[in-house]
Design an enzyme around this catalytic site. Sequence first.
Site, short mmCIF file in Angstrom:
data_model
loop_
_atom_site.label_atom_id
_atom_site.label_comp_id
_atom_site.label_asym_id
_atom_site.label_seq_id
_atom_site.Cartn_x
_atom_site.Cartn_y
_atom_site.Cartn_z
N TYR A 122 0.95 -1.25 0.01
CA TYR A 122 -0.01 0.18 0.06
C TYR A 122 0.84 1.19 -0.05
O TYR A 122 1.71 1.50 1.04
CB TYR A 122 -0.94 -0.06 1.37
CG TYR A 122 -1.65 1.23 1.53
CD1 TYR A 122 -3.06 1.26 1.00
CD2 TYR A 122 -1.42 2.18 2.32
CE1 TYR A 122 -3.80 2.09 1.38
CE2 TYR A 122 -2.11 3.27 2.71
CZ TYR A 122 -3.43 3.26 2.25
OH TYR A 122 -4.28 4.32 2.35
N PRO A 127 8.09 11.15 0.90
CA PRO A 127 9.16 11.66 1.95
C PRO A 127 8.39 13.10 2.44
O PRO A 127 8.80 13.37 3.65
CB PRO A 127 10.12 12.10 0.86
CG PRO A 127 9.96 11.23 -0.24
CD PRO A 127 8.50 10.88 -0.33
N SER A 129 5.06 13.97 2.88
CA SER A 129 3.67 13.88 3.39
C SER A 129 3.31 12.46 3.79
O SER A 129 3.33 11.61 3.14
CB SER A 129 2.73 14.34 2.19
OG SER A 129 2.84 13.34 1.38
N GLU A 362 -0.53 3.88 9.94
CA GLU A 362 -2.10 3.85 9.76
C GLU A 362 -2.55 4.88 10.12
O GLU A 362 -3.92 5.00 10.81
CB GLU A 362 -2.44 2.36 10.17
CG GLU A 362 -1.88 1.07 9.83
CD GLU A 362 -2.52 0.43 8.58
OE1 GLU A 362 -3.69 0.34 8.52
OE2 GLU A 362 -1.68 -0.28 8.11
C1 LIG Z 1 7.65 0.74 9.74
C2 LIG Z 1 6.78 1.72 8.89
C3 LIG Z 1 6.03 1.11 7.99
C4 LIG Z 1 5.38 1.74 7.17
N1 LIG Z 1 4.43 1.42 6.23
C5 LIG Z 1 3.70 2.21 5.47
C6 LIG Z 1 3.05 1.71 4.09
O1 LIG Z 1 3.13 0.38 3.95
N2 LIG Z 1 2.39 2.46 3.45
C7 LIG Z 1 2.31 3.81 3.61
O2 LIG Z 1 1.68 4.56 2.91
N3 LIG Z 1 3.18 4.37 4.53
C8 LIG Z 1 3.77 3.71 5.55
N4 LIG Z 1 4.33 4.12 6.70
C9 LIG Z 1 4.14 5.65 6.82
C10 LIG Z 1 3.50 5.99 7.97
O3 LIG Z 1 1.74 5.66 7.58
C11 LIG Z 1 3.68 7.38 8.18
O4 LIG Z 1 4.90 7.47 9.10
C12 LIG Z 1 2.80 8.19 9.31
O5 LIG Z 1 1.53 8.34 8.60
C13 LIG Z 1 3.17 9.52 9.81
O6 LIG Z 1 3.62 10.29 8.65
P1 LIG Z 1 5.12 10.97 8.83
O7 LIG Z 1 6.01 10.05 9.16
O8 LIG Z 1 5.17 11.66 7.64
O9 LIG Z 1 4.98 12.06 10.18
P2 LIG Z 1 4.31 13.28 10.07
O10 LIG Z 1 3.08 13.62 9.38
O11 LIG Z 1 5.43 14.36 9.73
O12 LIG Z 1 4.02 13.71 11.57
C14 LIG Z 1 5.10 14.01 12.47
C15 LIG Z 1 4.54 14.36 13.83
O13 LIG Z 1 3.85 15.38 13.79
C16 LIG Z 1 2.14 14.97 14.30
N5 LIG Z 1 1.16 15.70 13.62
C17 LIG Z 1 1.14 15.78 12.15
N6 LIG Z 1 0.02 16.45 11.84
C18 LIG Z 1 -0.45 16.64 13.09
C19 LIG Z 1 -1.73 17.40 13.34
N7 LIG Z 1 -2.53 18.07 12.26
N8 LIG Z 1 -2.08 17.42 14.69
C20 LIG Z 1 -1.33 17.05 15.51
N9 LIG Z 1 -0.32 16.29 15.33
C21 LIG Z 1 0.15 16.02 14.02
C22 LIG Z 1 2.37 13.28 14.06
O14 LIG Z 1 1.27 12.49 14.81
C23 LIG Z 1 3.80 13.14 14.40
O15 LIG Z 1 3.88 12.92 15.86
C24 LIG Z 1 5.16 3.31 7.31
C25 LIG Z 1 5.87 3.89 8.40
C26 LIG Z 1 6.74 3.24 9.26
C27 LIG Z 1 7.63 3.85 10.41
#
Ligand SMILES: Cc1cc2nc3c(=O)[nH]c(=O)nc-3n(C[C@H](O)[C@H](O)[C@H](O)COP(=O)(O)OP(=O)(O)OC[C@H]3O[C@@H](n4cnc5c(N)ncnc54)[C@H](O)[C@@H]3O)c2cc1C
Length: 380
Positions: A122, A127, A129, A362
């Site tokens: 999925y 990087p 978003s 998720e």
């Molecule tokens: C091991 C692993 C496997 C993954 N597998 C998948 C996959 O298969 N497919 C896929 O599509 N993605 C995958 N992901 C990605 C994952 O879904 C994202 O890392 C997650 O959605 C958070 O996005 P970000 O890392 O960009 O954090 P950011 O969105 O940059 O967030 C940084 C911090 O800010 C907080 N934050 C952001 N916006 C708000 C708001 N409006 N209000 C309050 N707090 C906020 C967040 O909660 C977090 O604490 C995976 C991630 C990991 C670590």
Amino acid sequence: MDFAPTEEQTAIFDMAYEFGQAQIAPHAHTWEKDGTIPKELWPRVGELGFGGLYVSEESGGSGLSRLDATLVFEALSMACPSVAAFLSIHNMCARMIDAFGSDALKDRVLADVVAMNTVLSYCLTEPGSGSDAAALKTRAERTNEGYRLNGTKAFISGGGYSDAYVVMVRTSDEGAAGVSTVLVEDGARGLSFGGLEDKMGWRSQPTAQVQFDNCEVPAANLVGEEGKGFKYAMIGLDGGRLNIAACSLGAAQIALDKTLDYMGERKAFGQSIDQFQGLQFRIADMEIELQAARTFLRQAAWKLDTKAPDATKFCAMAKKFVTETGSKVVDQCLQLHGGYGYLADYGIEKLVRDLRVHQILEGTNEIMRLIVARDMLKNR
Ligand SMILES: Cc1cc2nc3c(=O)[nH]c(=O)nc-3n(C[C@H](O)[C@H](O)[C@H](O)COP(=O)(O)OP(=O)(O)OC[C@H]3O[C@@H](n4cnc5c(N)ncnc54)[C@H](O)[C@@H]3O)c2cc1C
């Protein structure tokens, strides 16, 4: 109101538990060291009907409810949450194709998906978003034959490992309404992968960037309608959140079970440590918290199954509550093992590491709170 699982649900749980204990648990540590899950496992999982848990029976799937599916993930996580969570992602993608894909696409790919000869990933996060997923930039330009993709997906579970990728792409500039979903099959020209991410947990699952460089995708691989991809991706996530919560629950339950055994064997100050009342209170608290988490999770799954208007809110609440409870319980279990809990041989430290990410993906648990608060404010 009936809180008891049916005979069929108990049989589903038992089948998943026995398969997990026989085919996954003995290898979980090795697969973590190897950084990969052997591909041969998946067709065996497919034979049990777990490759299309809630793919409709007409499409060759098991046609189970979301509640039934949570039982499978709870049971499999008692063997290894990393393997179980990987299966959850495959199922989320399979359901998206079944629910929204054209008949031609379903006829072509679903049989192998359900049998798990084709493993799916999925691809939503990029990087730049993650939480703000609708800001995704990967472009899909229309060509005579279909689409040309350019962009990068980040953190993709199964990146470089899976057989096909369900990818959310931008087909127009209209924010969430400009997002479409396409299926990109391994081997497509212009598809490549980043190096393996070195992670805290979920180490048996390969995680990598998925890159599109003028990647050509036939028009027939569009899933559903153009412009509806974000909606499909979010619908997929409701169930995905339940599954991830179920993975936390199963792993925490096995950690607690192991801890009870350990406390009966380990002696300190002339008695087994289960005789200390302070520790008895802790195991009681863990039992209470896990039972509450289980009931809440099943209620949320029931809401999704019955299409309750507040199902999304309940999935978000359950995901936040159960994943945090799960992490708290496994951490306590490690503590009750003393120094041995910190050693890989006892299997508890792996669970602490594996479960941590359930609060991040998720949808982070902050985003879960956002979903809940928005709903509360809208309905006051
Ligand atoms: C091991 C692993 C496997 C993954 N597998 C998948 C996959 O298969 N497919 C896929 O599509 N993605 C995958 N992901 C990605 C994952 O879904 C994202 O890392 C997650 O959605 C958070 O996005 P970000 O890392 O960009 O954090 P950011 O969105 O940059 O967030 C940084 C911090 O800010 C907080 N934050 C952001 N916006 C708000 C708001 N409006 N209000 C309050 N707090 C906020 C967040 O909660 C977090 O604490 C995976 C991630 C990991 C670590």
